[in-house]
Scaffold this motif. Structure first.
Motif, PDB file in Angstrom:
ATOM      1  N   SER A   1       0.831  -1.202   0.000  1.00 46.43           N
ATOM      2  CA  SER A   1       0.000   0.000   0.000  1.00 46.43           C
ATOM      3  C   SER A   1       0.865   1.250   0.000  1.00 46.43           C
ATOM      4  CB  SER A   1      -0.910   0.017   1.239  1.00 46.43           C
ATOM      5  OG  SER A   1      -1.599   1.239   1.338  1.00 46.43           O
ATOM      6  N   THR A   2       0.522   2.180  -0.870  1.00 46.66           N
ATOM      7  CA  THR A   2       1.210   3.467  -0.900  1.00 46.66           C
ATOM      8  C   THR A   2       0.317   4.575  -0.374  1.00 46.66           C
ATOM      9  OG1 THR A   2       0.467   3.844  -3.177  1.00 46.66           O
ATOM     10  CG2 THR A   2       2.606   2.777  -2.869  1.00 46.66           C
ATOM     11  N   ALA A   3      -0.907   4.216  -0.004  1.00 51.95           N
ATOM     12  CA  ALA A   3      -1.865   5.228   0.445  1.00 51.95           C
ATOM     13  C   ALA A   3      -1.652   5.622   1.905  1.00 51.95           C
ATOM     14  CB  ALA A   3      -3.287   4.722   0.261  1.00 51.95           C
ATOM     15  N   GLY A   4      -0.906   4.790   2.618  1.00 50.91           N
ATOM     16  CA  GLY A   4      -0.687   5.099   4.031  1.00 50.91           C
ATOM     17  C   GLY A   4      -1.867   4.760   4.909  1.00 50.91           C
ATOM     18  N   ILE A   5      -2.828   4.019   4.366  1.00 55.15           N
ATOM     19  CA  ILE A   5      -4.014   3.632   5.130  1.00 55.15           C
ATOM     20  C   ILE A   5      -4.088   2.112   5.205  1.00 55.15           C
ATOM     21  CG2 ILE A   5      -6.536   3.687   5.211  1.00 55.15           C
ATOM     22  CD1 ILE A   5      -6.461   6.324   3.749  1.00 55.15           C
ATOM     23  N   VAL A   6      -4.265   1.597   6.405  1.00 54.40           N
ATOM     24  CA  VAL A   6      -4.399   0.159   6.611  1.00 54.40           C
ATOM     25  C   VAL A   6      -5.702  -0.101   7.344  1.00 54.40           C
ATOM     26  CG1 VAL A   6      -3.452  -1.874   7.743  1.00 54.40           C
ATOM     27  CG2 VAL A   6      -1.908  -0.204   6.710  1.00 54.40           C
ATOM     28  N   GLY A   7      -6.469  -1.054   6.865  1.00 51.49           N
ATOM     29  CA  GLY A   7      -7.726  -1.400   7.516  1.00 51.49           C
ATOM     30  C   GLY A   7      -7.695  -2.815   8.054  1.00 51.49           C
ATOM     31  N   ILE A   8      -8.239  -3.010   9.233  1.00 49.53           N
ATOM     32  CA  ILE A   8      -8.342  -4.342   9.824  1.00 49.53           C
ATOM     33  C   ILE A   8      -9.762  -4.520  10.357  1.00 49.53           C
ATOM     34  CG2 ILE A   8      -5.906  -4.562  10.431  1.00 49.53           C
ATOM     35  CD1 ILE A   8      -6.585  -3.698  13.250  1.00 49.53           C
ATOM     36  N   LYS A   9     -10.178  -5.770  10.454  1.00 49.55           N
ATOM     37  CA  LYS A   9     -11.532  -6.070  10.922  1.00 49.55           C
ATOM     38  C   LYS A   9     -11.468  -7.160  11.985  1.00 49.55           C
ATOM     39  CE  LYS A   9     -15.241  -9.099  10.314  1.00 49.55           C
ATOM     40  NZ  LYS A   9     -15.298 -10.580  10.208  1.00 49.55           N
ATOM     41  N   GLU A  10     -12.185  -6.928  13.070  1.00 48.68           N
ATOM     42  CA  GLU A  10     -12.233  -7.929  14.132  1.00 48.68           C
ATOM     43  C   GLU A  10     -13.579  -7.827  14.821  1.00 48.68           C
ATOM     44  OE1 GLU A  10     -11.850 -10.890  15.434  1.00 48.68           O
ATOM     45  OE2 GLU A  10      -9.765 -10.581  14.878  1.00 48.68           O
ATOM     46  N   ILE A  11     -13.980  -8.878  15.526  1.00 47.92           N
ATOM     47  CA  ILE A  11     -15.258  -8.869  16.228  1.00 47.92           C
ATOM     48  C   ILE A  11     -15.035  -8.847  17.735  1.00 47.92           C
ATOM     49  CG2 ILE A  11     -16.437 -10.056  14.359  1.00 47.92           C
ATOM     50  CD1 ILE A  11     -16.233 -12.637  15.987  1.00 47.92           C
ATOM     51  N   TRP A  12     -16.025  -8.308  18.439  1.00 51.46           N
ATOM     52  CA  TRP A  12     -16.013  -8.288  19.899  1.00 51.46           C
ATOM     53  C   TRP A  12     -14.758  -7.642  20.474  1.00 51.46           C
ATOM     54  CZ3 TRP A  12     -17.685 -14.072  20.090  1.00 51.46           C
ATOM     55  CH2 TRP A  12     -19.034 -14.175  19.730  1.00 51.46           C
ATOM     56  N   CYS A  13     -14.360  -6.527  19.913  1.00 49.59           N
ATOM     57  CA  CYS A  13     -13.163  -5.852  20.420  1.00 49.59           C
ATOM     58  C   CYS A  13     -13.415  -4.367  20.658  1.00 49.59           C
ATOM     59  CB  CYS A  13     -11.990  -6.048  19.469  1.00 49.59           C
ATOM     60  SG  CYS A  13     -12.280  -5.373  17.818  1.00 49.59           S
ATOM     61  N   GLU A  14     -14.680  -4.007  20.882  1.00 49.81           N
ATOM     62  CA  GLU A  14     -15.025  -2.599  21.057  1.00 49.81           C
ATOM     63  C   GLU A  14     -14.327  -1.961  22.249  1.00 49.81           C
ATOM     64  OE1 GLU A  14     -18.990  -4.667  19.894  1.00 49.81           O
ATOM     65  OE2 GLU A  14     -17.085  -5.165  20.840  1.00 49.81           O
ATOM     66  N   GLU A  15     -13.982  -2.783  23.246  1.00 46.26           N
ATOM     67  CA  GLU A  15     -13.352  -2.239  24.448  1.00 46.26           C
ATOM     68  C   GLU A  15     -12.028  -1.547  24.145  1.00 46.26           C
ATOM     69  OE1 GLU A  15     -14.417  -5.267  24.060  1.00 46.26           O
ATOM     70  OE2 GLU A  15     -15.636  -5.952  25.752  1.00 46.26           O
ATOM     71  N   PHE A  16     -11.417  -1.868  23.003  1.00 40.42           N
ATOM     72  CA  PHE A  16     -10.114  -1.309  22.676  1.00 40.42           C
ATOM     73  C   PHE A  16     -10.200  -0.005  21.892  1.00 40.42           C
ATOM     74  CE2 PHE A  16      -9.483  -5.925  23.055  1.00 40.42           C
ATOM     75  CZ  PHE A  16      -8.478  -5.954  24.013  1.00 40.42           C
ATOM     76  N   ILE A  17     -11.391   0.376  21.456  1.00 41.39           N
ATOM     77  CA  ILE A  17     -11.516   1.557  20.597  1.00 41.39           C
ATOM     78  C   ILE A  17     -10.998   2.811  21.281  1.00 41.39           C
ATOM     79  CG2 ILE A  17     -13.171   3.110  19.487  1.00 41.39           C
ATOM     80  CD1 ILE A  17     -14.812   0.674  18.711  1.00 41.39           C
ATOM     81  N   ALA A  18     -11.392   3.031  22.516  1.00 37.96           N
ATOM     82  CA  ALA A  18     -10.974   4.244  23.222  1.00 37.96           C
ATOM     83  C   ALA A  18      -9.458   4.298  23.368  1.00 37.96           C
ATOM     84  CB  ALA A  18     -11.643   4.312  24.593  1.00 37.96           C
ATOM     85  N   ALA A  19      -8.840   3.145  23.665  1.00 40.35           N
ATOM     86  CA  ALA A  19      -7.388   3.100  23.819  1.00 40.35           C
ATOM     87  C   ALA A  19      -6.689   3.334  22.480  1.00 40.35           C
ATOM     88  CB  ALA A  19      -6.962   1.761  24.423  1.00 40.35           C
TER      89      ALA A  19
END
Length: 261
Positions: free
Chosen positions: A38-56
């Motif tokens: 990737s040259t866009a500098g953007i990386v996307g990942i997907k996971e389930i049941w991990c909302e607790e980590f969003i704030a961190a």
């Protein structure tokens, strides 16, 4: 599944530099970007049941992370996990109804607080499928990226091996577009007792999220009392954690109220 996700090289985790969880995570994101060329500098990942980590994650230094939290009708979630092809692939072992319901309620609670604090964008799965253009516009605006027409053309998507992407929906096959059939699959896949038990536990928050009940509050409570589970049919690690349905325990959920705002 190898047909869905690209396999990482064997040395992907080699030579990681010691550091905190955040520092290791940032290194892994950089490796993902390089691996994907990737040259866009953007990386996307997907996971389930991990909302607790969003704030961190939102507080990580040197990197900007934006999160999308997708809510789906809990009856559809239960049907997707516990019927059809997915259940067969899990050797017939189901997830307890209480586990799925409690997890869904927790996701809704976190979605409310995180979106209010502007730490994520909350979407409904149903809106993405029924109104993909509007929803994708909303996603791109939140991410600060231009809309790409390919986002609305699933027939052009590729899987991890570069082959045409195929949906893995439990309730429908053969449609690679924005398929609306899975939205109502639960209506024929679940028993009345299952629907009533889920609505008994989640009904108030379902309404707050825009999902209509299929039963009245009284009917749901009666059906919840009729619902039973066989521990032999459940995933062992969950059956041992106190999630087995007990009609004497479900009353604790009757006070669940829709969130404010």
């Amino acid at each position: 599944h190898s047909e869905e996700k690209e396999q990482l090289p064997e040395d992907f985790f080699a030579a990681l530099q010691p550091g905190s969880a955040a520092e290791i995570f940032i290194q892994l994101l950089e490796r993902l970007r390089i691996h994907a060329s990737s040259t866009a500098g953007i990386v996307g990942i997907k996971e389930i049941w991990c909302e607790e980590f969003i704030a961190a994650l939102a507080l990580l230094p040197r990197i900007e992370i934006k999160s999308l939290l997708i809510i789906r009708d809990p009856r559809a979630v239960f049907a997707s996990r516990n019927t059809g092809r997915y259940l067969t692939s899990c050797e017939g072992k189901r997830y307890p109804l209480r586990f799925i319901s409690q997890t869904w309620l927790r996701s809704c609670c976190l979605a409310h607080h995180l979106s209010r604090e502007k730490k994520c964008l909350v979407l409904r799965y149903e809106d993405l499928v029924q109104e993909p253009g509007r929803t994708c516009d909303e996603i791109c605006a939140y991410l600060g990226i231009p809309m790409d027409s390919v986002m609305l053309a699933p027939e052009q998507w590729l899987d991890g091996n570069g082959k045409p992407w195929q949906p893995n929906t439990t309730g429908s096959t053969g449609n690679s577009g924005f398929n609306q059939k899975p939205l109502t699959y639960w209506q024929q896949a679940l028993t009345k007792a299952e629907i009533g038990a889920i609505e008994h536990l989640c009904g108030s928050e379902m309404e707050a999220q825009g999902y209509a009940r299929a039963t009245t509050i009284i009917e749901a409570e009666q059906l919840a009392g009729e619902y039973t589970e066989d521990p032999k049919q459940l995933q062992p690690w969950l059956a041992q954690q106190g999630y087995l349905w007990d009609s004497g325990q479900h009353v604790e959920f009757t006070q669940e109220k829709p969130h404010e705002g």
